[in-house]
Design an enzyme around this catalytic site. Structure first.
Site, PDB file in Angstrom:
ATOM      1  N   SER A  45       0.832  -1.212   0.000  1.00 60.95           N
ATOM      2  CA  SER A  45       0.000   0.000   0.000  1.00 60.95           C
ATOM      3  C   SER A  45       0.863   1.257   0.000  1.00 60.95           C
ATOM      4  CB  SER A  45      -0.962   0.002   1.191  1.00 60.95           C
ATOM      5  OG  SER A  45      -0.271  -0.190   2.401  1.00 60.95           O
ATOM      6  N   ASP A  64       3.283   0.591  11.739  1.00 58.17           N
ATOM      7  CA  ASP A  64       3.042  -0.855  11.913  1.00 58.17           C
ATOM      8  C   ASP A  64       4.026  -1.372  12.961  1.00 58.17           C
ATOM      9  OD1 ASP A  64       2.752  -3.728  11.497  1.00 58.17           O
ATOM     10  OD2 ASP A  64       1.984  -3.269   9.509  1.00 58.17           O
ATOM     11  N   GLY A  68       2.725  -8.606  12.557  1.00 54.53           N
ATOM     12  CA  GLY A  68       1.598  -9.325  11.962  1.00 54.53           C
ATOM     13  C   GLY A  68       0.361  -9.295  12.843  1.00 54.53           C
ATOM     14  N   ASP A 134      -5.739   0.311   7.930  1.00 59.54           N
ATOM     15  CA  ASP A 134      -5.644  -1.062   7.426  1.00 59.54           C
ATOM     16  C   ASP A 134      -4.812  -1.904   8.393  1.00 59.54           C
ATOM     17  OD1 ASP A 134      -5.989  -3.201   5.690  1.00 59.54           O
ATOM     18  OD2 ASP A 134      -4.246  -2.681   4.469  1.00 59.54           O
ATOM     19  N   HIS A 137      -7.490  -6.332  12.568  1.00 62.79           N
ATOM     20  CA  HIS A 137      -8.929  -6.324  12.352  1.00 62.79           C
ATOM     21  C   HIS A 137      -9.749  -6.849  13.526  1.00 62.79           C
ATOM     22  CE1 HIS A 137      -8.047  -4.916   8.539  1.00 62.79           C
ATOM     23  NE2 HIS A 137      -8.248  -5.967   7.783  1.00 62.79           N
ATOM     24  N   HIS A 162      -9.790  -0.027   4.700  1.00 63.64           N
ATOM     25  CA  HIS A 162      -9.699  -1.250   3.888  1.00 63.64           C
ATOM     26  C   HIS A 162     -10.439  -2.404   4.558  1.00 63.64           C
ATOM     27  CE1 HIS A 162      -7.265  -4.493   1.603  1.00 63.64           C
ATOM     28  NE2 HIS A 162      -8.089  -3.892   0.753  1.00 63.64           N
ATOM     29  N   ASP A 163     -10.824  -3.377   3.742  1.00 58.30           N
ATOM     30  CA  ASP A 163     -11.493  -4.599   4.214  1.00 58.30           C
ATOM     31  C   ASP A 163     -12.873  -4.306   4.808  1.00 58.30           C
ATOM     32  OD1 ASP A 163      -9.235  -6.343   3.566  1.00 58.30           O
ATOM     33  OD2 ASP A 163      -8.230  -5.346   5.235  1.00 58.30           O
TER      34      ASP A 163
END
Ligand code: MG
Length: 203
Positions: A45, A64, A68, A134, A137, A162-163
């Site tokens: 992205s 970030d 993960g 993003d 989630h 996103h998503d």
């Protein structure tokens, strides 16, 4: 697009149509404030958003922890052994991210901010012209990221999420619920969407 590395060749979960839409709104938003993305993974992205930044002084802050999300962990659906750091006993996408940003010729434009997005957002004080959510989630994290960052978007600036899956059969609900929350707040209105990407403008 002047960059040397095709974003679609980088590991990631963003479609080309979504990437091009992000680049478009980041381009408009950059006159209104800083540009931030939450959730970097291996840089796909960021490569799209910053695709026209080479040889300019425009920055993208890319946040970030690079460890993960739940679904990326071993034994989960989206685990990728190539991003596993044996010594750390954890995922580490940062080396992949840095390599991709370097290959794209964007080291002067994409600034990696490594840490918890909500914590960084609570210490951030610069108005944003563009924010891309993003990250993780789970409802707890998606909501914490939204609460810590959305208030920084300047009037006329953009919030991209996103998503966003209206049908639960297509994917998890938290980004959809965060999007609904933003629209119901009266502070944001939907201006565009493609695939699972929704773009809102701050009123
Ligand atoms: Mg995503």
């Amino acid at each position: 697009m002047t960059q040397k590395l095709d974003p679609a060749s980088v590991k990631g979960f963003l479609s080309a149509s979504e990437g091009q839409m992000l680049a478009k709104f980041a381009g408009v938003g950059q006159s209104m404030g800083a540009l931030v993305e939450i959730g970097a993974w291996c840089g796909r992205s960021a490569l799209y958003i910053a695709s026209n930044f080479a040889e300019t002084r425009q920055l993208l802050f890319s946040v970030d922890h690079h460890r993960g999300s739940e679904e990326n962990q071993p034994d989960w659906e989206w685990f990728d052994p190539e991003v596993w750091d044996e010594k750390a006993g954890a995922i580490d996408t940062l080396p992949h991210f840095r390599r991709n940003i370097r290959h794209a010729g964007l080291e002067s434009n994409v600034v990696a901010m490594v840490g918890d997005a909500a914590s960084i957002g609570l210490n951030w004080h610069t108005p944003l012209g563009f924010l891309f959510l993003d990250g993780n989630h789970t409802m707890t994290t998606a909501l914490a990221d939204y609460r810590a960052w959305a208030g920084h978007v300047a009037k006329g600036g953009f919030l991209a999420i996103h998503d966003v899956f209206p049908d639960p059969a297509d994917g998890g609900r938290p980004p959809f619920e965060v999007c609904q929350r933003a629209e119901k707040s009266g502070l944001f209105t939907r201006v565009d969407e493609v695939d699972s990407l929704v773009v809102l403008e701050r009123l």
